[in-house]
Design a protein around this motif. Structure first.
Motif, PDB file in Angstrom:
ATOM      1  N   GLY A   1       4.209 -42.258-109.473  1.00  0.00           N
ATOM      2  CA  GLY A   1       4.848 -40.955-109.068  1.00  0.00           C
ATOM      3  C   GLY A   1       4.155 -40.314-107.734  1.00  0.00           C
ATOM      4  O   GLY A   1       4.192 -39.331-107.076  1.00  0.00           O
ATOM      5  N   GLY A   2       2.819 -40.670-107.996  1.00  0.00           N
ATOM      6  CA  GLY A   2       1.410 -40.505-107.171  1.00  0.00           C
ATOM      7  C   GLY A   2       1.386 -40.630-105.897  1.00  0.00           C
ATOM      8  O   GLY A   2      -0.099 -41.209-105.758  1.00  0.00           O
ATOM      9  N   LEU A   3       2.434 -41.852-104.946  1.00  0.00           N
ATOM     10  CA  LEU A   3       1.302 -42.460-104.024  1.00  0.00           C
ATOM     11  C   LEU A   3       0.851 -41.775-103.269  1.00  0.00           C
ATOM     12  O   LEU A   3       1.113 -40.032-102.583  1.00  0.00           O
ATOM     13  N   PRO A   4      -0.295 -41.784-102.394  1.00  0.00           N
ATOM     14  CA  PRO A   4      -0.939 -41.305-101.080  1.00  0.00           C
ATOM     15  C   PRO A   4       0.257 -40.948-100.340  1.00  0.00           C
ATOM     16  O   PRO A   4       0.929 -41.812-100.271  1.00  0.00           O
ATOM     17  N   HIS A   5      -0.381 -40.933 -99.418  1.00  0.00           N
ATOM     18  CA  HIS A   5       0.861 -39.940 -97.777  1.00  0.00           C
ATOM     19  C   HIS A   5       0.365 -40.819 -97.111  1.00  0.00           C
ATOM     20  O   HIS A   5       1.548 -41.210 -96.489  1.00  0.00           O
ATOM     21  N   ASP A   6      -0.936 -42.018 -96.959  1.00  0.00           N
ATOM     22  CA  ASP A   6      -1.107 -43.003 -96.385  1.00  0.00           C
ATOM     23  C   ASP A   6      -0.160 -44.088 -96.218  1.00  0.00           C
ATOM     24  O   ASP A   6      -0.290 -44.891 -95.992  1.00  0.00           O
ATOM     25  N   ASN A   7      -0.122 -44.157 -97.950  1.00  0.00           N
ATOM     26  CA  ASN A   7       0.190 -46.009 -98.495  1.00  0.00           C
ATOM     27  C   ASN A   7       2.274 -45.472 -97.571  1.00  0.00           C
ATOM     28  O   ASN A   7       2.703 -45.213 -97.798  1.00  0.00           O
ATOM     29  N   PRO A   8       2.377 -47.267 -97.650  1.00  0.00           N
ATOM     30  CA  PRO A   8       3.585 -47.272 -96.988  1.00  0.00           C
ATOM     31  C   PRO A   8       4.783 -47.307 -97.444  1.00  0.00           C
ATOM     32  O   PRO A   8       5.991 -46.776 -97.011  1.00  0.00           O
ATOM     33  N   TYR A   9       4.766 -47.395 -98.674  1.00  0.00           N
ATOM     34  CA  TYR A   9       5.759 -46.877 -99.544  1.00  0.00           C
ATOM     35  C   TYR A   9       6.382 -45.361 -99.432  1.00  0.00           C
ATOM     36  O   TYR A   9       7.188 -44.932 -99.577  1.00  0.00           O
ATOM     37  N   TRP A  10       5.564 -44.781 -99.866  1.00  0.00           N
ATOM     38  CA  TRP A  10       5.470 -43.189 -99.576  1.00  0.00           C
ATOM     39  C   TRP A  10       5.564 -42.811 -98.965  1.00  0.00           C
ATOM     40  O   TRP A  10       7.233 -42.228 -98.405  1.00  0.00           O
ATOM     41  N   ARG A  11       5.764 -43.674 -96.835  1.00  0.00           N
ATOM     42  CA  ARG A  11       6.063 -43.359 -95.669  1.00  0.00           C
ATOM     43  C   ARG A  11       7.910 -43.528 -95.983  1.00  0.00           C
ATOM     44  O   ARG A  11       8.529 -42.773 -95.245  1.00  0.00           O
ATOM     45  N   ARG A  12       7.538 -44.683 -96.640  1.00  0.00           N
ATOM     46  CA  ARG A  12       9.275 -45.242 -96.342  1.00  0.00           C
ATOM     47  C   ARG A  12      10.203 -44.182 -97.575  1.00  0.00           C
ATOM     48  O   ARG A  12      11.363 -44.056 -96.816  1.00  0.00           O
ATOM     49  N   ARG A  13      10.059 -44.035 -98.328  1.00  0.00           N
ATOM     50  CA  ARG A  13      11.263 -42.884 -98.868  1.00  0.00           C
ATOM     51  C   ARG A  13      10.588 -42.091 -98.509  1.00  0.00           C
ATOM     52  O   ARG A  13      11.636 -40.983 -99.200  1.00  0.00           O
ATOM     53  N   HIS A  14       9.812 -40.910 -97.982  1.00  0.00           N
ATOM     54  CA  HIS A  14       9.850 -39.847 -97.369  1.00  0.00           C
ATOM     55  C   HIS A  14       9.699 -39.557 -95.884  1.00  0.00           C
ATOM     56  O   HIS A  14       8.230 -39.699 -95.367  1.00  0.00           O
ATOM     57  N   PRO A  15      10.552 -40.072 -94.964  1.00  0.00           N
ATOM     58  CA  PRO A  15      10.248 -39.991 -93.324  1.00  0.00           C
ATOM     59  C   PRO A  15      10.807 -39.182 -92.700  1.00  0.00           C
ATOM     60  O   PRO A  15       9.793 -38.724 -92.135  1.00  0.00           O
ATOM     61  N   GLU A  16      10.559 -37.718 -93.737  1.00  0.00           N
ATOM     62  CA  GLU A  16      10.526 -36.195 -92.885  1.00  0.00           C
ATOM     63  C   GLU A  16       9.483 -35.699 -93.014  1.00  0.00           C
ATOM     64  O   GLU A  16       8.925 -35.345 -92.038  1.00  0.00           O
ATOM     65  N   GLU A  17       9.263 -36.049 -94.225  1.00  0.00           N
ATOM     66  CA  GLU A  17       7.944 -35.568 -94.581  1.00  0.00           C
ATOM     67  C   GLU A  17       6.892 -36.288 -93.508  1.00  0.00           C
ATOM     68  O   GLU A  17       5.704 -35.678 -92.816  1.00  0.00           O
ATOM     69  N   ALA A  18       6.761 -38.084 -93.767  1.00  0.00           N
ATOM     70  CA  ALA A  18       5.704 -38.503 -92.940  1.00  0.00           C
ATOM     71  C   ALA A  18       5.477 -38.189 -91.316  1.00  0.00           C
ATOM     72  O   ALA A  18       4.744 -37.946 -91.089  1.00  0.00           O
ATOM     73  N   GLU A  19       7.115 -37.826 -90.494  1.00  0.00           N
ATOM     74  CA  GLU A  19       7.606 -37.777 -89.326  1.00  0.00           C
ATOM     75  C   GLU A  19       6.525 -35.985 -88.876  1.00  0.00           C
ATOM     76  O   GLU A  19       5.247 -36.257 -87.615  1.00  0.00           O
ATOM     77  N   ARG A  20       6.764 -35.691 -89.835  1.00  0.00           N
ATOM     78  CA  ARG A  20       6.087 -33.506 -89.928  1.00  0.00           C
ATOM     79  C   ARG A  20       4.383 -34.126 -89.444  1.00  0.00           C
ATOM     80  O   ARG A  20       3.787 -33.294 -89.036  1.00  0.00           O
ATOM     81  N   GLU A  21       4.143 -34.954 -90.906  1.00  0.00           N
ATOM     82  CA  GLU A  21       2.638 -35.300 -91.024  1.00  0.00           C
ATOM     83  C   GLU A  21       1.271 -36.123 -89.723  1.00  0.00           C
ATOM     84  O   GLU A  21       0.991 -34.758 -89.047  1.00  0.00           O
ATOM     85  N   ALA A  22       2.696 -37.057 -89.492  1.00  0.00           N
ATOM     86  CA  ALA A  22       2.072 -37.751 -88.118  1.00  0.00           C
ATOM     87  C   ALA A  22       2.023 -36.786 -87.064  1.00  0.00           C
ATOM     88  O   ALA A  22       1.380 -36.526 -85.693  1.00  0.00           O
ATOM     89  N   ASP A  23       3.272 -35.762 -86.343  1.00  0.00           N
ATOM     90  CA  ASP A  23       3.447 -34.862 -85.700  1.00  0.00           C
ATOM     91  C   ASP A  23       2.258 -33.701 -86.003  1.00  0.00           C
ATOM     92  O   ASP A  23       1.485 -33.515 -84.384  1.00  0.00           O
TER      93      ASP A  23
END
Length: 174
Positions: free
Chosen positions: A138-160
């Motif tokens: 449950g505590g994957l860091p946001h740079d983890n590719p598995y976290w980014r895969r499970r949370h694409p919208e939030e990962a995109e907002r952070e990348a933007d």
């Protein structure tokens, strides 16, 4: 998206998957080789033991094959090693349950004893842990590719936000 596309080739998790597969594979290959040096019968159930585990020729062969698969996974690394670890770890745990029910019966063709069942559970959980490390929590860091895969919208907002920050920093530097 393919499973192999989720983890970058140089990601630090790949080392954990490789190390786990290599370590557990080496243990199983060693056990298999020691079994073959004793020249045990293929289906012998006389109770020969190696390192406290009962064995026969068939169990030695299975140990060599599974250990070889884990070592091959260690060489390939990445998601292949992780997925292989999770699959083989699950099979070890299932094998422990199956053999727990067939101890002292004629169906016990691998000559499992209680120590083998415990080893199967422990090795299975160890291999599973190596395979799931960094993928299932449950505590994957946001740079983890598995976290980014499970949370694409939030990962995109952070990348933007990171791109805007980099662009603003570049303009300030002029």
């Amino acid at each position: 998206m393919k499973l192999s596309d989720e983890l970058p080739v140089d990601h630090r998790l790949a080392k954990v998957y490789r190390m786990g597969a290599g370590l557990c594979g080496a243990i199983l290959v060693t056990f298999g080789i020691l079994g073959f040096t004793r020249k045990l019968g293929f289906f012998d159930t006389s109770g020969e033991s190696i390192a406290g585990l009962s064995t026969n020729g068939l169990l030695s062969l299975i140990s060599l094959v599974v250990g070889g698969l884990l070592l091959a996974g260690a060489v390939v690394g990445g998601n292949v090693a992780s997925t292989l670890n999770m699959t083989i770890g699950t099979l070890f745990v299932l094998s422990g349950f199956v053999h727990l029910f067939i101890l002292d019966r004629s169906a016990n063709i691998l000559d499992f004893g209680m120590s083998n069942v415990v080893f199967s559970f422990v090795m299975g959980l160890l291999i599973l842990t190596f395979g799931m490390y960094g993928r299932v929590t449950g505590g994957l860091p946001h740079d983890n590719p598995y976290w980014r895969r499970r949370h694409p919208e939030e990962a995109e907002r952070e990348a933007d936000a990171a791109r805007r920050s980099a662009a603003a920093g570049g303009m300030l530097g002029r």
